[in-house]
Design an enzyme around this catalytic site. Structure first.
Site, PDB file in Angstrom:
ATOM      1  N   HIS A 131     -27.878 -64.166 -23.022  1.00  0.00           N
ATOM      2  CA  HIS A 131     -28.392 -65.279 -22.217  1.00  0.00           C
ATOM      3  C   HIS A 131     -28.249 -66.619 -22.936  1.00  0.00           C
ATOM      4  O   HIS A 131     -28.080 -66.669 -24.158  1.00  0.00           O
ATOM      5  CB  HIS A 131     -29.871 -65.057 -21.888  1.00  0.00           C
ATOM      6  CG  HIS A 131     -30.098 -64.112 -20.750  1.00  0.00           C
ATOM      7  ND1 HIS A 131     -30.067 -62.748 -20.904  1.00  0.00           N
ATOM      8  CD2 HIS A 131     -30.346 -64.334 -19.426  1.00  0.00           C
ATOM      9  CE1 HIS A 131     -30.290 -62.169 -19.724  1.00  0.00           C
ATOM     10  NE2 HIS A 131     -30.465 -63.107 -18.812  1.00  0.00           N
ATOM     11  N   LYS A 135     -33.810 -69.522 -22.859  1.00  0.00           N
ATOM     12  CA  LYS A 135     -34.614 -68.453 -22.238  1.00  0.00           C
ATOM     13  C   LYS A 135     -35.850 -68.126 -23.078  1.00  0.00           C
ATOM     14  O   LYS A 135     -35.751 -67.966 -24.295  1.00  0.00           O
ATOM     15  CB  LYS A 135     -33.744 -67.202 -22.050  1.00  0.00           C
ATOM     16  CG  LYS A 135     -34.471 -66.075 -21.358  1.00  0.00           C
ATOM     17  CD  LYS A 135     -33.505 -65.036 -20.824  1.00  0.00           C
ATOM     18  CE  LYS A 135     -34.250 -63.888 -20.160  1.00  0.00           C
ATOM     19  NZ  LYS A 135     -35.122 -64.341 -19.064  1.00  0.00           N
TER      20      LYS A 135
HETATM   21  N1  LIG Z   1     -35.214 -63.090 -10.935  1.00  0.00           N
HETATM   22  C1  LIG Z   1     -34.077 -63.781 -11.095  1.00  0.00           C
HETATM   23  O1  LIG Z   1     -33.076 -63.575 -10.386  1.00  0.00           O
HETATM   24  C2  LIG Z   1     -34.023 -64.850 -12.145  1.00  0.00           C
HETATM   25  C3  LIG Z   1     -35.119 -65.079 -12.908  1.00  0.00           C
HETATM   26  N2  LIG Z   1     -35.138 -66.112 -13.800  1.00  0.00           N
HETATM   27  C4  LIG Z   1     -36.404 -66.348 -14.457  1.00  0.00           C
HETATM   28  O2  LIG Z   1     -37.025 -67.460 -13.827  1.00  0.00           O
HETATM   29  C5  LIG Z   1     -37.814 -68.187 -14.763  1.00  0.00           C
HETATM   30  C6  LIG Z   1     -37.373 -69.629 -14.771  1.00  0.00           C
HETATM   31  O3  LIG Z   1     -36.049 -69.720 -15.248  1.00  0.00           O
HETATM   32  P1  LIG Z   1     -35.308 -71.142 -15.368  1.00  0.00           P
HETATM   33  O4  LIG Z   1     -35.188 -71.776 -14.037  1.00  0.00           O
HETATM   34  O5  LIG Z   1     -34.089 -70.920 -16.164  1.00  0.00           O
HETATM   35  O6  LIG Z   1     -36.372 -71.950 -16.254  1.00  0.00           O
HETATM   36  P2  LIG Z   1     -36.583 -73.551 -16.381  1.00  0.00           P
HETATM   37  O7  LIG Z   1     -37.377 -73.751 -17.617  1.00  0.00           O
HETATM   38  O8  LIG Z   1     -35.287 -74.248 -16.218  1.00  0.00           O
HETATM   39  O9  LIG Z   1     -37.471 -73.894 -15.086  1.00  0.00           O
HETATM   40  C7  LIG Z   1     -38.824 -73.618 -14.975  1.00  0.00           C
HETATM   41  C8  LIG Z   1     -39.477 -74.831 -14.335  1.00  0.00           C
HETATM   42  O10 LIG Z   1     -40.825 -74.501 -14.038  1.00  0.00           O
HETATM   43  C9  LIG Z   1     -41.618 -75.606 -14.458  1.00  0.00           C
HETATM   44  N3  LIG Z   1     -43.003 -75.188 -14.650  1.00  0.00           N
HETATM   45  C10 LIG Z   1     -43.630 -74.788 -15.788  1.00  0.00           C
HETATM   46  N4  LIG Z   1     -44.917 -74.508 -15.529  1.00  0.00           N
HETATM   47  C11 LIG Z   1     -45.115 -74.753 -14.209  1.00  0.00           C
HETATM   48  C12 LIG Z   1     -46.228 -74.635 -13.356  1.00  0.00           C
HETATM   49  N5  LIG Z   1     -47.429 -74.215 -13.799  1.00  0.00           N
HETATM   50  N6  LIG Z   1     -46.077 -74.960 -12.056  1.00  0.00           N
HETATM   51  C13 LIG Z   1     -44.895 -75.392 -11.569  1.00  0.00           C
HETATM   52  N7  LIG Z   1     -43.789 -75.522 -12.344  1.00  0.00           N
HETATM   53  C14 LIG Z   1     -43.899 -75.179 -13.646  1.00  0.00           C
HETATM   54  C15 LIG Z   1     -40.934 -76.091 -15.714  1.00  0.00           C
HETATM   55  O11 LIG Z   1     -41.367 -77.387 -16.082  1.00  0.00           O
HETATM   56  P3  LIG Z   1     -41.343 -77.802 -17.669  1.00  0.00           P
HETATM   57  O12 LIG Z   1     -39.930 -77.613 -18.109  1.00  0.00           O
HETATM   58  O13 LIG Z   1     -41.793 -79.223 -17.659  1.00  0.00           O
HETATM   59  O14 LIG Z   1     -42.277 -76.864 -18.356  1.00  0.00           O
HETATM   60  C16 LIG Z   1     -39.491 -76.052 -15.270  1.00  0.00           C
HETATM   61  O15 LIG Z   1     -39.127 -77.214 -14.543  1.00  0.00           O
HETATM   62  C17 LIG Z   1     -37.639 -67.441 -16.099  1.00  0.00           C
HETATM   63  O16 LIG Z   1     -38.680 -66.488 -16.250  1.00  0.00           O
HETATM   64  C18 LIG Z   1     -36.324 -66.707 -15.916  1.00  0.00           C
HETATM   65  O17 LIG Z   1     -36.206 -65.556 -16.714  1.00  0.00           O
HETATM   66  C19 LIG Z   1     -34.049 -66.900 -13.988  1.00  0.00           C
HETATM   67  C20 LIG Z   1     -32.916 -66.681 -13.284  1.00  0.00           C
HETATM   68  C21 LIG Z   1     -32.810 -65.653 -12.279  1.00  0.00           C
HETATM   69  O1  LIG Z   2     -33.726 -66.582 -17.796  1.00  0.00           O
HETATM   70  C1  LIG Z   2     -32.678 -66.373 -17.141  1.00  0.00           C
HETATM   71  O2  LIG Z   2     -31.732 -67.160 -17.139  1.00  0.00           O
HETATM   72  C2  LIG Z   2     -32.580 -65.137 -16.361  1.00  0.00           C
HETATM   73  N1  LIG Z   2     -33.645 -64.391 -16.238  1.00  0.00           N
HETATM   74  C3  LIG Z   2     -33.727 -63.166 -15.542  1.00  0.00           C
HETATM   75  C4  LIG Z   2     -34.026 -62.028 -16.497  1.00  0.00           C
HETATM   76  O3  LIG Z   2     -34.801 -62.216 -17.455  1.00  0.00           O
HETATM   77  O4  LIG Z   2     -33.522 -60.919 -16.286  1.00  0.00           O
HETATM   78  C5  LIG Z   2     -32.540 -62.917 -14.635  1.00  0.00           C
HETATM   79  C6  LIG Z   2     -31.238 -63.371 -15.224  1.00  0.00           C
HETATM   80  O5  LIG Z   2     -30.936 -62.533 -16.294  1.00  0.00           O
HETATM   81  C7  LIG Z   2     -31.323 -64.820 -15.660  1.00  0.00           C
END
Ligand SMILES: NC(=O)C1=CN([C@@H]2O[C@H](COP(=O)(O)OP(=O)(O)OC[C@H]3O[C@@H](n4cnc5c(N)ncnc54)[C@H](OP(=O)(O)O)[C@@H]3O)[C@@H](O)[C@H]2O)C=CC1
Ligand SMILES: O=C(O)C1=N[C@H](C(=O)O)C[C@H](O)C1
Length: 245
Positions: A131, A135
């Protein structure tokens, strides 16, 4: 029109989800909330999509369920204890449903499914997830879930422990042990999200690999979850339950 709110709206995935909801003809984006924004604006939504952080997702889920909003959750970091807590909140709020999926990519779900199917034919299985360095959690939610599915398939097939003569090691050298399946994590600039499931037997290796090339790849699965969550009773874990696999 389904009234949709997004939590983590300014994050890497949240931005793509907002665009996809905005473009969907059967959805209206009624709230886009990020860190520091008032969560109360989500009260206008029927379904809330959460892509935030493992440290805050439980509070978000509790708020949604207690306010009668169906959550569709991509945020990772769920274990059996967390899932049990969510089931408890849903039981206290009948009529509210939740979908939690470690990966909304259709190809990623297929990769997990194929690994589960193949697991019983091989002596050894190990998982390598790779990743981007931003992350928060390791191993990834996808790798953890894949390992659980592989372990379950091996148990059902009556397979025992995998061959491994390691008797001395530096901490971490063999990765994390998830129900007997070793999971190795790589964090590298330039990557998005990738996984290899390595299956080994007598004179043969099968490698199942999945690559995420952009984050808009998660949005068809998220929109499917938004369309279906209202009719899925209680807690659903994994997008595979919405696909005819
Ligand atoms: N299930 C799936 O298909 C996937 C899952 N994921 C997961 O999704 C999650 C997010 O990933 P990603 O988008 O890369 O992360 P990012 O850090 O890019 O985005 C998360 C966002 O959430 C904000 N945030 C933090 N706390 C809060 C809150 N209490 N309320 C509202 N917003 C909040 C952050 O703000 P700030 O940065 O200011 O803290 C940031 O803007 C991770 O757990 C990742 O593993 C990711 C990709 C695919
Ligand atoms: O953090 C990410 O980027 C992603 N998170 C998810 C995970 O923890 O499996 C899904 C994907 O791998 C991207």
């Amino acid at each position: 029109m389904i009234r949709v709110g997004v939590l983590g709206a300014r994050g890497r995935v949240g931005v793509e989800v907002c665009k996809a909801v905005h473009a969907a003809e059967d959805m209206e984006l009624v709230a886009a909330v990020d860190a520091g924004d008032p969560i109360e604006s989500l009260a206008a939504a029927e379904v809330v999509v959460d892509f935030t952080h493992p440290d805050v997702v439980m509070d978000n889920l509790k708020w949604c369920i207690e306010h009668g909003v169906h959550p569709v959750v991509g945020t990772t970091g769920f274990d059996a204890g967390r899932l049990q807590a969510v089931r408890g909140w849903l039981a206290d709020n009948p009529g509210v449903n939740a979908l939690i999926a470690p990966n909304f990519g259709i190809a990623a779900v297929l990769m997990m499914h194929f690994a589960q199917q193949a697991a019983r034919y091989f002596e050894s299985v190990e998982i390598v997830e790779l990743h981007h360095p931003g992350k928060a959690d390791a191993p990834s939610g996808t790798a953890r879930r894949t390992a659980e599915l592989v372990a379950e398939a091996r148990r059902k097939a009556g397979l025992g422990a995998m061959p491994d003569a390691t008797s001395s090691e530096l901490p971490g050298a063999r990765g994390a042990d998830v129900e007997g399946v070793h999971v190795h994590g790589v964090r590298l600039a330039g990557l998005i999200a990738h996984q290899e499931v390595l299956l080994g037997g007598d004179g043969e290796i099968l490698t199942i690999r999945h690559d995420t090339m952009n984050r808009s790849s998660f949005t068809p699965g998220v929109l499917l979850g938004v369309r279906r969550v209202r009719e899925l009773p209680g807690l659903t874990v994994g997008l595979e339950h919405l696909l005819d696999l």
